[in-house]
Design a protein around this motif. Structure first.
Motif, mmCIF file in Angstrom:
data_model
loop_
_atom_site.group_PDB
_atom_site.id
_atom_site.type_symbol
_atom_site.label_atom_id
_atom_site.label_comp_id
_atom_site.label_asym_id
_atom_site.label_seq_id
_atom_site.Cartn_x
_atom_site.Cartn_y
_atom_site.Cartn_z
ATOM 1 N N ASP A 234 2.794 -5.688 -10.699
ATOM 2 C CA ASP A 234 2.508 -4.244 -11.157
ATOM 3 C C ASP A 234 2.848 -3.648 -12.395
ATOM 4 O OD1 ASP A 234 1.115 -3.006 -9.075
ATOM 5 O OD2 ASP A 234 2.822 -2.718 -7.593
ATOM 6 N N LYS B 39 -2.722 1.708 -7.705
ATOM 7 C CA LYS B 39 -1.565 1.906 -6.828
ATOM 8 C C LYS B 39 -1.888 2.654 -5.269
ATOM 9 C CE LYS B 39 2.066 0.771 -10.076
ATOM 10 N NZ LYS B 39 3.533 1.278 -10.553
ATOM 11 N N ASP B 40 -2.791 3.530 -5.816
ATOM 12 C CA ASP B 40 -3.266 4.462 -4.753
ATOM 13 C C ASP B 40 -4.493 3.870 -3.946
ATOM 14 O OD1 ASP B 40 -1.313 6.165 -5.497
ATOM 15 O OD2 ASP B 40 -2.821 7.256 -7.079
ATOM 16 N N ASP C 89 0.907 -1.309 -0.133
ATOM 17 C CA ASP C 89 0.132 0.061 0.068
ATOM 18 C C ASP C 89 0.862 1.315 0.126
ATOM 19 O OD1 ASP C 89 -2.525 -1.368 -0.009
ATOM 20 O OD2 ASP C 89 -2.556 -1.303 2.161
ATOM 21 N N GLN C 90 0.418 2.077 -0.732
ATOM 22 C CA GLN C 90 1.127 3.563 -0.769
ATOM 23 C C GLN C 90 0.855 4.202 0.690
ATOM 24 O OE1 GLN C 90 2.972 4.248 -3.201
ATOM 25 N NE2 GLN C 90 2.044 4.066 -5.057
ATOM 26 N N ALA D 64 -2.637 5.564 0.660
ATOM 27 C CA ALA D 64 -3.672 4.678 -0.084
ATOM 28 C C ALA D 64 -4.959 4.922 0.639
ATOM 29 C CB ALA D 64 -3.252 3.362 0.080
#
Length: 609
Positions: A422, A436-437, A358-359, A362
């Motif tokens: 990814d 990805k966010d 996780d960013q 996120a």
């Protein structure tokens, strides 16, 4: 200090109470071990009639004179007992000192072992817990490049090796050295001259033992790697047993397995030989020291008469007592080297970077509102791109089918949408947000996945289906089974939904397993459904039953269907024809047939019912 030892400390510090108590009891164990030998002196003196007669009770004169006070007080008690009760009671008294000291030694030994056991098993559990957590969170790509058996060997064998070897360090740095230290102090009090003579032999023994253990860690690393290889071969054999037998490849696999275990045998023998040499070598060097002491000390007893016979016998017993902890230290030091090699493999896996996480900021996305877009996607597993400048839009509520030859990149799309991998370049968006966010958990909550390989676990039918909804009721499970046309065979099983499916579902047919996989996705009820050749394992009748169920399930739902059988995707809103990672045609079934292009050729190669 070794880096792997430092990494082990945080696990051990959680149990610092047990560490402190182990050290505490080990100190007293070492003390009572020495006192047990010393307590032989009065017994031997009574037997030899060497006890000094003391008729006046001595007075304590401080720590500096404590040795003389202890001897005088004991002699006073022995003299008094002998005069009042005779030799039998005196012997009983001095022997009781030995028994009490031995009891205290063994009680402290038990409690020291009790606490180190709690420490070892606790740390073992915590390392396994953390390693399994790492294993399950590492991306799929990590395992595509490594042997599964090697990962299993690290979890099973290497962690056990760490447990068995590293926690001997407490004995290596506390119990055994203290036993030696207390013994040497006592020996020095008895005879400084003899003890200084013993010290001359210790560096020589240490040097010889260290030379034997050279390169032990390197051999241990090789052995643990080979252990992973043979577990991999075993795992592959059991997983593909039908293929092995079907192609009469038993001898080939036996040969491969035997080669591996023979390499392991040679490494294990080499390591074992060095480990086994540690104890007899240290004992032999100790016996040489004691033999020399006997020759040297006998002159002090007979010629110089600077030491009594009883004291000299006790001195020799103390010198021999040093051999046991010395052997333990030399053996443990070898095992610690093996443990260092195992720990290195465990921590290498534990510290493996997870590239799909996780960013920091996120978001937790709960709903799917508009569309999925793939924009200018480039993706490669190794060097060559599997997808090249790939762009696609999937509106909400629509069914998009991906078709094409094997290797065209269809399944890669499913891997990218679920973030098993990814993208290298480009972006995948849901409702305009880069996936990805989005938190991984919420992203995957939005999706249901039915793969070509129907993966079931050694559990009940209910347990397998309820993976995506742990609190599902029996009624919900049965309803999902009905939608997947699976309840017709489940209801006839001996225990219904509580029937165990066996390892990898081997008690069921391929079609039955696939229908259970579909039921699992049905129960989860996600807004986005990904079907990766979900009907490829079904026979014609099962496919017809499941196809109806899938069509019902896909109504008012966004579906990405990766299909090999074109008969299953004729009703898709959009069919995307792929070739070598690119879109070559796009449209519905009728539009693509009218183009008389790649799709039309694919259709002509398959017969429709």
């Amino acid at each position: 200090m070794d880096a792997n030892l430092k990494k082990l400390f945080p696990f051990a510090l959680k149990y610092k109470k047990h560490i402190y108590l182990n050290i505490f009891f080990n100190i007293f164990y070492a003390l009572f071990s020495t006192l047990l030998m010393v307590s032989m002196i009065p017994t031997l003196k009574v037997l030899f009639g060497d006890t000094e007669k003391v008729y006046t009770k001595p007075k304590y004169g401080g720590i500096a004179k404590s040795k003389a006070y202890a001897e005088d007080f004991l002699n006073y008690k022995i003299t008094t007992l002998t005069d009042e009760n005779g030799l039998k009671w005196t012997l009983l008294f001095v022997i009781s000192i030995i028994i009490i000291t031995a009891l205290l030694k063994n009680i402290t030994n038990y409690f020291a072992s009790f606490h180190v056991t709690r420490l070892r098993t606790g740390v073992l559990r915590d390392i396994r817990e953390k390693l399994y957590n790492k294993i399950i969170h590492l991306p799929v790509s990590y395992y595509s490049e490594r042997r599964k058996g090697d990962v299993m060997a690290r979890m099973l064998g290497d962690i056990n090796e760490v447990q068995n070897s590293f926690f001997q360090i407490l004995e290596l740095v506390v119990r055994e050295p203290l036993t030696i230290l207390f013994s040497i102090i006592t020996m020095f009090i008895i005879s400084p001259k003899l003890t200084l003579f013993v010290f001359a032999f210790i560096p020589i023994s240490g040097f010889i033992i260290s030379r034997v253990g050279k390169n032990l860690k390197a051999k241990s690393v090789s052995a643990q790697h080979e252990n992973g290889v043979f577990i991999s071969i075993l795992d592959e054999t059991l997983g593909g047993l039908k293929v092995v037998k079907g192609y009469n490849a038993e001898n080939s696999f036996i040969s491969k397995f035997n080669d591996s275990i023979n390499r392991l045998l040679r490494l294990s023998n080499s390591i074992g030989n060095k480990n086994n040499l540690a104890s007899p070598l240290s004992e032999f060097l100790g016996i040489v020291t004691i033999a020399t002491l006997l020759w040297f000390g006998a002159q002090m007893v007979v010629e110089e008469q600077s030491i009594t016979s009883a004291t000299f016998i006790t001195y020799i017993a103390l010198a021999y007592t040093i051999l046991t902890p010395a052997k333990a230290i030399s053996k443990a030091s070898y095992q610690v080297k093996t443990g260092l090699a195992a720990a290195d493999r465990v921590f290498t896996l534990m510290e493996q970077e997870n590239t799909i996480t996780d960013q920091v900021n996120a978001i937790d996305k709960q709903t799917f509102e508009d569309k999925i877009t793939l924009e200018n996607i480039n993706f490669r597993y190794e060097n060559e791109n599997v997808l090249k400048e790939f762009s696609l839009e999937i509106p909400k509520g629509k069914t998009v089918a991906l078709v094409g030859q094997s290797g065209s990149g269809k399944s890669t799309i499913a891997n990218l949408l679920t973030r098993f991998y990814d993208v290298n370049e480009g972006v995948v968006r849901i409702d305009g947000t880069d996936i990805k966010d989005i938190k991984l958990e919420s992203l995957r909550n939005l999706m249901g996945l039915v793969t070509q390989d129907s993966i079931l676990f050694n559990d009940t039918i209910k347990g397998n289906i309820a993976l995506g909804k742990a609190d599902a009721t029996d009624e919900e499970i049965i309803e999902a089974l009905k939608i997947a046309n699976a309840y017709e065979f489940v209801k006839d099983l001996p225990e219904g939904i509580y029937t165990n499916v066996g390892d990898s579902g081997n008690k069921l047919s391929g079609g039955q397993k696939q229908r259970l996989s579909i039921a699992r996705a049905v129960l989860k009820n996600p807004p986005i459904m990904i079907l990766d050749e979900a009907t490829s394992a079904l026979d014609t009748e099962s496919e017809r039953l499941v196809q109806v169920a899938l069509e019902n399930m896909m109504q008012n739902r966004t579906s990405i269907v990766i299909a090999h059988r074109l008969s299953t995707i004729q009703k898709a809103d959009t069919i995307v024809v792929m070739h070598k990672g690119k879109i070559v045609e796009q449209g519905n079934h009728e539009e693509l047939l009218a183009k008389n292009g790649t799709y039309s050729k694919l259709v002509s190669m398959q017969s429709f019912e």
